[in-house]
Design an enzyme around this catalytic site. Structure first.
Site, mmCIF file in Angstrom:
data_model
loop_
_atom_site.group_PDB
_atom_site.id
_atom_site.type_symbol
_atom_site.label_atom_id
_atom_site.label_comp_id
_atom_site.label_asym_id
_atom_site.label_seq_id
_atom_site.Cartn_x
_atom_site.Cartn_y
_atom_site.Cartn_z
ATOM 1 N N TYR A 118 -2.098 -6.324 17.053
ATOM 2 C CA TYR A 118 -2.254 -5.457 15.890
ATOM 3 C C TYR A 118 -3.542 -4.648 15.990
ATOM 4 O O TYR A 118 -3.545 -3.431 15.749
ATOM 5 C CB TYR A 118 -2.256 -6.305 14.620
ATOM 6 C CG TYR A 118 -2.558 -5.545 13.360
ATOM 7 C CD1 TYR A 118 -1.586 -4.756 12.750
ATOM 8 C CD2 TYR A 118 -3.818 -5.610 12.758
ATOM 9 C CE1 TYR A 118 -1.862 -4.054 11.588
ATOM 10 C CE2 TYR A 118 -4.099 -4.919 11.599
ATOM 11 C CZ TYR A 118 -3.121 -4.134 11.015
ATOM 12 O OH TYR A 118 -3.404 -3.441 9.865
ATOM 13 N N ILE B 249 0.832 -1.200 0.000
ATOM 14 C CA ILE B 249 0.000 0.000 0.000
ATOM 15 C C ILE B 249 0.868 1.253 0.000
ATOM 16 O O ILE B 249 0.566 2.231 -0.688
ATOM 17 C CB ILE B 249 -0.944 -0.015 1.225
ATOM 18 C CG1 ILE B 249 -1.983 -1.135 1.076
ATOM 19 C CG2 ILE B 249 -1.648 1.334 1.373
ATOM 20 C CD1 ILE B 249 -2.852 -1.320 2.303
#
Length: 269
Positions: A155, A20
């Site tokens: 996360y 990304i």
């Protein structure tokens, strides 16, 4: 897609030697920006620079976001090369599987360091420069920020912390310095790392074509460049004074979705 949304702006993109981040760097260049391209190691640097083909509008910077003085060095390198900072994309992230049983405090701290504290440190270090240009920050978050998957405990928590940081700074920095801070909570994206991860889990090479429409109504995953195009919009002046927002980039509602309980809801895993 060529446009002038970021013409002559200087943008820092972290975690940008692939995935990304690299797509965001490409989209920023296409929009007329100059880019400080950060990556953790030089392993993919040559390929990244070849893909971008940005010439002297790209300056690479290699370093671990958790090391001492990283943020200061990053900011100084950007200003030394381009003279100013108009925007920051905090994309660098540590994606690691962990649950309540195997998440050690050491791992938890490491994930928080990369995903939550490093973005804060970079913004803090760049604050005088962003104030001068009335710049913008885009933090790349995750739909896991709202609760997350059981197997992505550390996360998910780190992305929740990042979202609170975005909303807090998006208010105070906008009011006091004219700096906009927003976040893109990204859903399931088909990156090279995601492909490696899923194949490593034992899925077939074409696993992404087999996903239930319950998880991908469009019958495909998001493409990195689709995330990148959104990041460019939020870095630009097109959205006016909007700040402190967390926007979901996903194919279906994240909050309040109550899908039918049938076989189509089964995950391919």
């Amino acid at each position: 897609m060529q446009n002038d949304l970021l013409k002559d702006k200087v943008i820092i993109v972290t975690g940008a030697f692939g995935g990304i981040g690299l797509a965001i760097a490409k989209a920023c260049l296409n929009a007329g920006a100059q880019v400080l391209l950060h990556g953790r190691s030089e392993r993919n640097l040559a390929d990244a620079l070849g893909y971008l083909d940005g010439g002297d509008r790209v300056e690479p910077f290699v370093g671990d976001v958790t090391r001492d003085n990283f943020a200061t060095d990053l900011v100084e390198a950007t200003v030394r090369r381009f003279g100013r900072i108009n925007g920051i994309v905090n994309n660098a992230a540590y994606v690691v599987s962990s649950n309540v049983n195997d998440t050690t405090l050491a791992l938890f701290r490491e994930v928080l360091e990369v995903n939550s504290l490093a973005p804060f440190s970079i913004i803090q270090s760049a604050l005088p420069h962003l104030a001068e240009t009335k710049g913008a920050v885009v933090n790349i978050g995750s739909v896991n920020a709202y609760a997350g998957e059981p197997g992505l405990l550390a996360y998910s928590v780190s992305k929740g912390a990042l979202m609170t940081l975005t909303r807090n700074l998006g208010d105070s920095l906008h009011r006091d310095f004219g700096i906009r801070v927003n976040q893109l909570n990204v859903g399931w994206v088909l990156t090279e790392k995601e492909q490696e991860r899923k194949v490593g889990h034992g899925l077939p090479a074409d696993w992404y074509t087999l996903i239930s429409p319950m998880y991908a109504p469009a019958r495909r995953l998001l493409d990195p460049m689709e995330v990148a195009n959104s990041a460019v919009l939020w870095l630009s002046d097109s959205l006016g004074p909007v700040s402190g927002q967390a926007v979901e980039l996903e194919q279906h509602p994240i909050i309040g979705r109550n899908p039918e309980k049938n076989l189509d809801a089964l995950d391919i895993e």
